[in-house]
Design a protein around this motif. Sequence first.
Motif, mmCIF file in Angstrom:
data_model
loop_
_atom_site.group_PDB
_atom_site.id
_atom_site.type_symbol
_atom_site.label_atom_id
_atom_site.label_comp_id
_atom_site.label_asym_id
_atom_site.label_seq_id
_atom_site.Cartn_x
_atom_site.Cartn_y
_atom_site.Cartn_z
ATOM 1 N N ALA A 1 13.195 3.056 -2.554
ATOM 2 C CA ALA A 1 14.296 2.133 -2.272
ATOM 3 C C ALA A 1 14.095 0.810 -3.002
ATOM 4 N N LEU A 2 12.860 0.330 -3.036
ATOM 5 C CA LEU A 2 12.577 -0.940 -3.713
ATOM 6 C C LEU A 2 12.898 -0.858 -5.194
ATOM 7 N N SER A 3 12.562 0.268 -5.825
ATOM 8 C CA SER A 3 12.811 0.421 -7.263
ATOM 9 C C SER A 3 14.303 0.487 -7.585
ATOM 10 N N GLU A 4 15.120 0.813 -6.584
ATOM 11 C CA GLU A 4 16.561 0.936 -6.788
ATOM 12 C C GLU A 4 17.333 -0.186 -6.099
ATOM 13 N N SER A 5 16.606 -1.208 -5.645
ATOM 14 C CA SER A 5 17.228 -2.354 -4.961
ATOM 15 C C SER A 5 18.112 -1.903 -3.812
ATOM 16 N N ALA A 6 17.607 -0.938 -3.035
ATOM 17 C CA ALA A 6 18.363 -0.372 -1.916
ATOM 18 C C ALA A 6 17.595 -0.575 -0.616
ATOM 19 N N ARG A 7 18.305 -0.456 0.491
ATOM 20 C CA ARG A 7 17.677 -0.420 1.797
ATOM 21 C C ARG A 7 17.216 1.006 2.071
ATOM 22 N N CYS A 8 16.410 1.186 3.119
ATOM 23 C CA CYS A 8 15.952 2.531 3.430
ATOM 24 C C CYS A 8 15.821 2.706 4.929
ATOM 25 N N VAL A 9 15.820 3.975 5.345
ATOM 26 C CA VAL A 9 15.687 4.324 6.751
ATOM 27 C C VAL A 9 15.072 5.719 6.811
ATOM 28 N N CYS A 10 14.344 5.992 7.867
ATOM 29 C CA CYS A 10 13.666 7.278 7.999
ATOM 30 C C CYS A 10 14.071 7.952 9.299
ATOM 31 N N PHE A 11 14.326 9.273 9.226
ATOM 32 C CA PHE A 11 14.644 10.093 10.392
ATOM 33 C C PHE A 11 13.618 11.212 10.491
ATOM 34 N N SER A 12 13.135 11.481 11.691
ATOM 35 C CA SER A 12 12.143 12.529 11.882
ATOM 36 C C SER A 12 12.388 13.242 13.191
ATOM 37 N N LEU A 13 12.149 14.554 13.203
ATOM 38 C CA LEU A 13 12.267 15.320 14.444
ATOM 39 C C LEU A 13 11.029 15.174 15.314
ATOM 40 N N ALA A 14 9.853 15.069 14.682
ATOM 41 C CA ALA A 14 8.590 15.103 15.426
ATOM 42 C C ALA A 14 7.911 13.747 15.517
ATOM 43 N N GLY A 15 8.618 12.678 15.205
ATOM 44 C CA GLY A 15 8.032 11.354 15.323
ATOM 45 C C GLY A 15 7.226 10.951 14.107
ATOM 46 N N TYR A 16 6.301 10.037 14.308
ATOM 47 C CA TYR A 16 5.583 9.419 13.195
ATOM 48 C C TYR A 16 4.101 9.264 13.534
ATOM 49 N N ALA A 17 3.274 9.416 12.516
ATOM 50 C CA ALA A 17 1.857 9.122 12.674
ATOM 51 C C ALA A 17 1.692 7.623 12.930
ATOM 52 N N ASP A 18 0.605 7.259 13.600
ATOM 53 C CA ASP A 18 0.377 5.849 13.924
ATOM 54 C C ASP A 18 0.367 4.979 12.670
ATOM 55 N N ALA A 19 -0.271 5.476 11.612
ATOM 56 C CA ALA A 19 -0.339 4.706 10.371
ATOM 57 C C ALA A 19 1.044 4.542 9.753
ATOM 58 N N ALA A 20 1.893 5.540 9.916
ATOM 59 C CA ALA A 20 3.257 5.461 9.389
ATOM 60 C C ALA A 20 4.055 4.405 10.135
ATOM 61 N N ARG A 21 3.901 4.336 11.450
ATOM 62 C CA ARG A 21 4.620 3.341 12.236
ATOM 63 C C ARG A 21 4.150 1.930 11.894
ATOM 64 N N ALA A 22 2.840 1.768 11.713
ATOM 65 C CA ALA A 22 2.318 0.449 11.365
ATOM 66 C C ALA A 22 2.836 0.008 10.004
ATOM 67 N N ALA A 23 2.876 0.938 9.039
ATOM 68 C CA ALA A 23 3.368 0.602 7.706
ATOM 69 C C ALA A 23 4.855 0.270 7.740
ATOM 70 N N ALA A 24 5.630 1.023 8.528
ATOM 71 C CA ALA A 24 7.064 0.763 8.625
ATOM 72 C C ALA A 24 7.328 -0.626 9.197
ATOM 73 N N ASP A 25 6.555 -1.033 10.205
ATOM 74 C CA ASP A 25 6.717 -2.372 10.771
ATOM 75 C C ASP A 25 6.386 -3.439 9.731
ATOM 76 N N ARG A 26 5.360 -3.171 8.941
ATOM 77 C CA ARG A 26 4.934 -4.139 7.929
ATOM 78 C C ARG A 26 5.943 -4.231 6.783
ATOM 79 N N LEU A 27 6.529 -3.101 6.410
ATOM 80 C CA LEU A 27 7.439 -3.056 5.260
ATOM 81 C C LEU A 27 8.903 -3.240 5.665
ATOM 82 N N GLY A 28 9.188 -3.233 6.952
ATOM 83 C CA GLY A 28 10.569 -3.413 7.399
ATOM 84 C C GLY A 28 11.414 -2.162 7.289
ATOM 85 N N VAL A 29 10.802 -0.979 7.472
ATOM 86 C CA VAL A 29 11.536 0.289 7.368
ATOM 87 C C VAL A 29 11.973 0.740 8.762
#
Length: 237
Positions: free
Chosen positions: A183-211
Motif C-alpha cells: 500500500a505504501l508503494s502505491e500511496s494507498a490505504r490498507c486493511v486486513c481481513f482474516s477468518l482465524a485472527g492474527y498472531a500477536d506479532a501481527a497485531r503489534a505491527a498493525a498497531d505500529r503501522l496503522g493497519v
Amino acid sequence: MGAMPESVPVSCPVCRRQHVYAAPSYPCVCGAPVAPPLNRLSRPSVVTHRTWDDDWVAVRCGSCGREGEWPCPELDCPCGTILRVPVSEAPVSGAPRPDSATDGAGGRREQEPVFKPVTIRTAADAIGAAALCLRRLGHHDVRRAQERPPSGVLLTAEGMRALVEPTMRPASLRDVECLWLTALSESARCVCFSLAGYADAARAAADRLGVPLFVLDLTGAPQPVNRQADDLAAGLA
C-alpha cells in the motif's frame, strides 16, 4: 429489486448424482440481492485446480446497474467432487443508472446502501464478504489485484489495498508488513481481513503501522480487532 436466484438441475459427471442448485445471493452496495445468472444449457465443470480468473465472475446488479466481481457458483457433491456451475453472459437490462434511483414521486434520490453480511461457508465466501465490506465503505471498484501476496488474496480499489486471509491460519507478521509495504508503494490505504485472527506479532505491527485489522465471523460480519479498525468500522454503521 434484484432478481431472485433461479434453481437449475446439475448432474455430477463423476458419480452421476442429480442436484438442484441455486446460486447464492450477495448484497450489492445498494442493498439489492445479486446472484449470477445460471446457464441451463451448459454442463458443470469439475474443479481440479484453481486460477484467479476462473474463481470470479462479473455480475451486474439488476437494481442499480453496478457491475462487480463475485465468487463463481460452485456445488460440493457428496462424492467429493467440486462442480463449477456455468454462468450465462447475458447482461441485465432495464437497470437504472448506478449513481441514483427514482422515488415514487418522480424525483431522484440517492441510494442508501445497506450492509448485509454473507454467511461464510467457503474461502470464496470470505473473500466476497471482505469485498462487500469495502464496497460499503465507498470503494465500488473492488477487484482482485494482479500481484499475489505471500498468503491469502489481495483485493484492490482506488486508494485501497486489502488482504484477505480466508483460511483457518492466523494472519502473520509477514502478511501485515507485506500489505503495508504494498500500500505504501502505491500511496494507498490498507486493511486486513482474516477468518482465524492474527498472531500477536501481527497485531503489534498493525498497531505500529496503522493497519486496520478485522476478523470475519462465520456470519460474514467484520469485527474490528484494533483501534484503527474501530475508526474504519464507523463507516459501516
